[in-house]
Every structure is written in C-alpha cells, then in structure tokens.
Design a protein around this motif. Structure first.
Motif, PDB file in Angstrom:
ATOM      1  N   ASP A 169       0.821  -1.224   0.000  1.00  0.00           N
ATOM      2  CA  ASP A 169       0.000   0.000   0.000  1.00  0.00           C
ATOM      3  C   ASP A 169       0.852   1.271   0.000  1.00  0.00           C
ATOM      4  O   ASP A 169       0.620   2.199   0.776  1.00  0.00           O
ATOM      5  N   HIS A 170       1.860   1.308  -0.845  1.00  0.00           N
ATOM      6  CA  HIS A 170       2.738   2.459  -1.038  1.00  0.00           C
ATOM      7  C   HIS A 170       3.529   2.836   0.217  1.00  0.00           C
ATOM      8  O   HIS A 170       3.868   4.000   0.429  1.00  0.00           O
TER       9      HIS A 170
ATOM     10  N   THR B 220       5.730   8.661  -1.843  1.00  0.00           N
ATOM     11  CA  THR B 220       4.907   9.765  -2.334  1.00  0.00           C
ATOM     12  C   THR B 220       4.837   9.793  -3.858  1.00  0.00           C
ATOM     13  O   THR B 220       3.827  10.207  -4.409  1.00  0.00           O
ATOM     14  N   GLU B 221       5.922   9.353  -4.523  1.00  0.00           N
ATOM     15  CA  GLU B 221       5.922   9.321  -5.981  1.00  0.00           C
ATOM     16  C   GLU B 221       6.887   8.251  -6.479  1.00  0.00           C
ATOM     17  O   GLU B 221       7.839   7.894  -5.795  1.00  0.00           O
TER      18      GLU B 221
ATOM     19  N   ALA C 109      -0.586   8.117  -5.373  1.00  0.00           N
ATOM     20  CA  ALA C 109      -2.053   8.060  -5.356  1.00  0.00           C
ATOM     21  C   ALA C 109      -2.634   7.634  -6.706  1.00  0.00           C
ATOM     22  O   ALA C 109      -3.764   7.164  -6.772  1.00  0.00           O
ATOM     23  N   ASP C 110      -1.869   7.787  -7.790  1.00  0.00           N
ATOM     24  CA  ASP C 110      -2.348   7.421  -9.127  1.00  0.00           C
ATOM     25  C   ASP C 110      -2.047   5.968  -9.498  1.00  0.00           C
ATOM     26  O   ASP C 110      -2.366   5.546 -10.606  1.00  0.00           O
TER      27      ASP C 110
END
Length: 175
Positions: A30-31, A118-119, A140-141
């Motif tokens: 989950d990132h 975050t990215e 988030a993308d």
C-alpha cells in the motif's frame, strides 16, 4: 529520501558492529516500505529482512540498525506469510488503465518518518529516458492488484519533472 540509497548498502548492527549482508530489495505494501530484504550470502542461509523503523543511520555505503535482534530470519515456506500482499519496489512493471504495459519502476521518493512512498519514477524505455527523462507518477495514481501496478490514466498522460528532461537535453542541449 530516494529509494535507491537504501539498496546495495551493507547492514551493520549498532550494538555489536556485526555485518549482516547487503540490502537487495525493498518490500512495499500500500505504497509504504514495510521491509528491507538482506542478501546475507551463502546457499543455505535463511531469508532475512527487517522493518525500516529499525534504521538508525544510512548513507550510500552502509546502513546501521539498532540491534541484530531486529532482523527477522525465516525459512522459505514462512516468507510468504510475511510478504503476501507485498511487491518488490525496483523494476516492477507498470500498466496503464487500458492494460498496456508501458514501463517499470526505477526509483521512488520515500518520506523519512513514515516510509510512505509519495511518488514513483518510471522508465518507459531507454530512448524515451534519454529524450524525456523518467516519468514521475504520484503514488495516489497507482494501484497494486494482481501483482501489477496499475496507472489510473492512459500511458500518454504521464508528466515529467520540471527540472528539465532527459539526458540528451541536459548534456547536449537537444530539444
């Protein structure tokens, strides 16, 4: 911090100075970076990993953890129990909303305190990287499902860093 500084560094225990091996992979759920996997060397060695919260200090050569008891050592059958919902960060395939594979993860930006990503930096191809640089996609993308990272847009909607693009442009001034 960038994910690449956490890779291929020697893990050392602060309490006794013992070297445990090199960090070979970052495991993400989950990132969020959940575990760092150590390659201790040797054919019969057990899988070894630890949580990023145990990092005391890190630079490009070494990573210091608080105590060697922080390292989880398990045999191959038990590894799946720890890593079932996880994926290795680097070189992971990215697919767009239409199911088209268009790149792979080459790096990520990680928050220092939470170890949340975050990215992601995505490489689409060698020549595209030279012309335009890596694509930067906000975490988030991207959605992880069925062992693939899915980009919630089409592959041509990717943005690039504002600091300039590509090696050709940076070094040669090519536009």
């Amino acid at each position: 911090m960038k994910a690449n500084i956490l890779l291929n560094v020697v893990v050392i225990s602060q309490n006794n100075g013992r070297r445990h091996g090199l960090v070979k992979s970052l495991v993400v759920v989950d990132h969020v970076v959940k575990y760092l996997v150590i390659n201790p060397g040797g054919i019969l060695s057990k899988a070894q990993f630890f949580k990023p919260e145990n990092i005391v200090d890190v630079n490009y050569k070494r990573m210091v953890i608080g105590n060697e008891k922080d390292i989880i050592k398990v045999n191959g059958k038990k590894v799946k129990a720890y890593l079932e919902e996880a994926f290795p960060l680097m070189d992971y395939q990215v697919v767009d909303i239409n199911g088209e594979a268009f790149g792979h993860v080459v790096n990520a930006t990680i928050e220092d305190d939470t170890f949340a990503i975050t990215e992601y930096e995505i490489s689409r191809s060698f020549f595209d990287d030279i012309d335009h640089g890596f694509a930067i996609i906000p975490a988030a993308d991207l959605v992880y499902k069925d062992q693939v990272l899915y980009y919630e847009k089409e592959m041509f909607d990717i943005g690039f860093k504002n600091q300039g693009t590509g090696i050709a442009n940076k070094l040669l001034g090519v536009k």
